[in-house]
Design a protein around this motif. Structure first.
Motif, PDB file in Angstrom:
ATOM      1  N   ALA A 135       0.822  -1.211   0.000  1.00  0.00           N
ATOM      2  CA  ALA A 135       0.000   0.000   0.000  1.00  0.00           C
ATOM      3  C   ALA A 135       0.856   1.261   0.000  1.00  0.00           C
ATOM      4  CB  ALA A 135      -0.937   0.001   1.199  1.00  0.00           C
ATOM      5  N   GLU A 136       2.042   1.198   0.583  1.00  0.00           N
ATOM      6  CA  GLU A 136       2.906   2.385   0.598  1.00  0.00           C
ATOM      7  C   GLU A 136       3.167   2.900  -0.812  1.00  0.00           C
ATOM      8  OE1 GLU A 136       5.780   2.594   4.413  1.00  0.00           O
ATOM      9  OE2 GLU A 136       6.369   1.132   2.885  1.00  0.00           O
ATOM     10  N   HIS A 137       3.423   2.002  -1.744  1.00  0.00           N
ATOM     11  CA  HIS A 137       3.669   2.418  -3.134  1.00  0.00           C
ATOM     12  C   HIS A 137       2.442   3.125  -3.705  1.00  0.00           C
ATOM     13  CE1 HIS A 137       5.039   2.472  -7.238  1.00  0.00           C
ATOM     14  NE2 HIS A 137       3.907   1.898  -7.596  1.00  0.00           N
ATOM     15  N   LEU A 138       1.262   2.588  -3.453  1.00  0.00           N
ATOM     16  CA  LEU A 138       0.033   3.217  -3.942  1.00  0.00           C
ATOM     17  C   LEU A 138      -0.088   4.641  -3.414  1.00  0.00           C
ATOM     18  CD1 LEU A 138      -2.833   3.341  -5.200  1.00  0.00           C
ATOM     19  CD2 LEU A 138      -3.661   2.280  -3.087  1.00  0.00           C
ATOM     20  N   TYR A 139       0.088   4.825  -2.113  1.00  0.00           N
ATOM     21  CA  TYR A 139      -0.078   6.157  -1.527  1.00  0.00           C
ATOM     22  C   TYR A 139       0.958   7.139  -2.061  1.00  0.00           C
ATOM     23  CZ  TYR A 139      -3.114   3.529   1.585  1.00  0.00           C
ATOM     24  OH  TYR A 139      -4.098   2.719   2.078  1.00  0.00           O
ATOM     25  N   LYS A 140       2.193   6.711  -2.146  1.00  0.00           N
ATOM     26  CA  LYS A 140       3.237   7.602  -2.661  1.00  0.00           C
ATOM     27  C   LYS A 140       2.958   7.986  -4.113  1.00  0.00           C
ATOM     28  CE  LYS A 140       6.901   5.967   0.402  1.00  0.00           C
ATOM     29  NZ  LYS A 140       8.149   5.200   0.500  1.00  0.00           N
ATOM     30  N   SER A 141       2.546   7.031  -4.920  1.00  0.00           N
ATOM     31  CA  SER A 141       2.281   7.328  -6.337  1.00  0.00           C
ATOM     32  C   SER A 141       1.028   8.175  -6.517  1.00  0.00           C
ATOM     33  CB  SER A 141       2.174   6.033  -7.144  1.00  0.00           C
ATOM     34  OG  SER A 141       0.998   5.320  -6.805  1.00  0.00           O
ATOM     35  N   ALA A 142       0.179   8.218  -5.501  1.00  0.00           N
ATOM     36  CA  ALA A 142      -1.040   9.036  -5.559  1.00  0.00           C
ATOM     37  C   ALA A 142      -0.826  10.416  -4.928  1.00  0.00           C
ATOM     38  CB  ALA A 142      -2.195   8.312  -4.873  1.00  0.00           C
ATOM     39  N   TRP A 144       0.568  11.156  -1.889  1.00  0.00           N
ATOM     40  CA  TRP A 144       0.575  11.237  -0.432  1.00  0.00           C
ATOM     41  C   TRP A 144       2.010  11.441   0.050  1.00  0.00           C
ATOM     42  CZ3 TRP A 144      -3.561  10.377   3.157  1.00  0.00           C
ATOM     43  CH2 TRP A 144      -4.817  10.260   2.548  1.00  0.00           C
ATOM     44  N   ILE A 145       2.158  12.146   1.157  1.00  0.00           N
ATOM     45  CA  ILE A 145       3.466  12.475   1.710  1.00  0.00           C
ATOM     46  C   ILE A 145       3.705  11.629   2.959  1.00  0.00           C
ATOM     47  CG2 ILE A 145       4.872  14.318   2.730  1.00  0.00           C
ATOM     48  CD1 ILE A 145       2.994  16.271   1.081  1.00  0.00           C
ATOM     49  N   GLU A 146       4.853  10.970   2.978  1.00  0.00           N
ATOM     50  CA  GLU A 146       5.210  10.171   4.143  1.00  0.00           C
ATOM     51  C   GLU A 146       5.570  11.101   5.291  1.00  0.00           C
ATOM     52  OE1 GLU A 146       8.632   6.990   5.416  1.00  0.00           O
ATOM     53  OE2 GLU A 146       7.960   6.981   3.327  1.00  0.00           O
ATOM     54  N   SER A 147       4.886  10.935   6.416  1.00  0.00           N
ATOM     55  CA  SER A 147       5.113  11.788   7.584  1.00  0.00           C
ATOM     56  C   SER A 147       6.125  11.180   8.544  1.00  0.00           C
ATOM     57  CB  SER A 147       3.798  12.013   8.341  1.00  0.00           C
ATOM     58  OG  SER A 147       2.809  12.528   7.488  1.00  0.00           O
ATOM     59  N   GLY A 148       6.278   9.871   8.501  1.00  0.00           N
ATOM     60  CA  GLY A 148       7.197   9.185   9.402  1.00  0.00           C
ATOM     61  C   GLY A 148       6.658   7.822   9.772  1.00  0.00           C
ATOM     62  N   ALA A 149       7.451   7.085  10.519  1.00  0.00           N
ATOM     63  CA  ALA A 149       7.056   5.743  10.934  1.00  0.00           C
ATOM     64  C   ALA A 149       7.093   5.649  12.452  1.00  0.00           C
ATOM     65  CB  ALA A 149       7.967   4.691  10.314  1.00  0.00           C
ATOM     66  N   ILE A 150       6.190   4.866  12.987  1.00  0.00           N
ATOM     67  CA  ILE A 150       6.141   4.620  14.421  1.00  0.00           C
ATOM     68  C   ILE A 150       6.435   3.137  14.652  1.00  0.00           C
ATOM     69  CG2 ILE A 150       4.732   4.671  16.510  1.00  0.00           C
ATOM     70  CD1 ILE A 150       3.035   6.866  15.151  1.00  0.00           C
ATOM     71  N   PRO A 151       7.517   2.826  15.365  1.00  0.00           N
ATOM     72  CA  PRO A 151       7.841   1.417  15.627  1.00  0.00           C
ATOM     73  C   PRO A 151       6.775   0.767  16.514  1.00  0.00           C
ATOM     74  CG  PRO A 151       9.690   2.869  16.180  1.00  0.00           C
ATOM     75  CD  PRO A 151       8.501   3.738  15.917  1.00  0.00           C
ATOM     76  N   ALA A 152       6.547  -0.514  16.290  1.00  0.00           N
ATOM     77  CA  ALA A 152       5.621  -1.305  17.112  1.00  0.00           C
ATOM     78  C   ALA A 152       4.256  -0.636  17.254  1.00  0.00           C
ATOM     79  CB  ALA A 152       6.236  -1.587  18.482  1.00  0.00           C
ATOM     80  N   TYR A 153       3.760  -0.051  16.190  1.00  0.00           N
ATOM     81  CA  TYR A 153       2.501   0.701  16.223  1.00  0.00           C
ATOM     82  C   TYR A 153       1.285  -0.212  16.316  1.00  0.00           C
ATOM     83  CZ  TYR A 153      -0.955   4.226  14.826  1.00  0.00           C
ATOM     84  OH  TYR A 153      -2.019   5.082  14.777  1.00  0.00           O
ATOM     85  N   ALA A 154       1.302  -1.298  15.565  1.00  0.00           N
ATOM     86  CA  ALA A 154       0.157  -2.216  15.561  1.00  0.00           C
ATOM     87  C   ALA A 154       0.639  -3.622  15.249  1.00  0.00           C
ATOM     88  CB  ALA A 154      -0.869  -1.776  14.521  1.00  0.00           C
ATOM     89  N   ALA A 155      -0.130  -4.590  15.701  1.00  0.00           N
ATOM     90  CA  ALA A 155       0.200  -5.983  15.408  1.00  0.00           C
ATOM     91  C   ALA A 155      -0.248  -6.333  13.995  1.00  0.00           C
ATOM     92  CB  ALA A 155      -0.472  -6.904  16.413  1.00  0.00           C
ATOM     93  N   ASP A 156       0.552  -7.143  13.324  1.00  0.00           N
ATOM     94  CA  ASP A 156       0.132  -7.669  12.030  1.00  0.00           C
ATOM     95  C   ASP A 156      -0.894  -8.781  12.293  1.00  0.00           C
ATOM     96  OD1 ASP A 156       1.516 -10.053  12.634  1.00  0.00           O
ATOM     97  OD2 ASP A 156       3.180  -9.590  11.311  1.00  0.00           O
TER      98      ASP A 156
END
Length: 172
Positions: A135-142, A144-156
């Motif tokens: 999904a990251e590729h989709l958002y970037k190509s559309a 969207w601006i990456e604001s940053g990453a949060i470690p251990a944010y949610a469980a897969d």
């Protein structure tokens, strides 16, 4: 590809079985959308049923696409409700069934939500997605601006904590 249809709370009842199957498909495929595996179909349907209240209150807008085999995709736009936040909304639960991927459906759903948000007077959209996901590729190509990453944010879906990347998009 079908045009996304905005759901009313009444429509949601009709679409719940297909939306539940779509959610189960996404979680089984590893999508980080808030659920763990195994996700029973009845639990997925129950979650979708709770969204009727959000739709009726106009806090959430849901679109769905379908074909002759059933529901193919969905996206949600969740409006911030506090007085200082009425300029923004968040995108969530962008799901495309595995059998419908690769045809631009995700981009179409995203564009639908963006256009609706702009028409509703929202100037900022936000979302989060698992770091390293497709999904990251989709958002970037559309745009969207990456604001940053949060470690251990949610469980897969398997329960392992993963980093999530936050994105935003100004609508003008």
């Amino acid at each position: 590809m079908t045009t996304p249809v905005r759901l009313s709370a009444i429509d949601l009842v009709t679409y719940t079985p297909g939306l539940a199957a779509l959610l189960v498909d996404a979680v089984e495929d590893g999508a980080g959308v808030g659920f763990l595996t195994p996700l029973p179909i009845d639990a997925a349907a129950e979650w979708w049923a709770t969204q009727g209240t959000e739709i009726r209150s106009n806090r959430t807008v849901v679109w769905v696409t379908s074909d002759h085999e059933g529901v193919t995709g969905t996206i949600q736009l969740r409006f911030a409700g506090m007085p200082d936040s009425r300029h923004r909304a968040s995108v969530s639960k962008l799901l495309v069934h595995r059998r419908a991927r690769g045809n631009g459906l995700g981009r179409e759903l995203l564009s639908t939500a963006e256009q609706f948000a702009a028409a509703a007077g929202r100037s900022l959209l936000t979302l989060d997605t698992p770091t390293g996901s497709g999904a990251e590729h989709l958002y970037k190509s559309a745009g969207w601006i990456e604001s940053g990453a949060i470690p251990a944010y949610a469980a897969d879906p398997s329960g392992v904590l993963r980093s999530s990347t936050l994105f935003h998009k100004y609508l003008g």
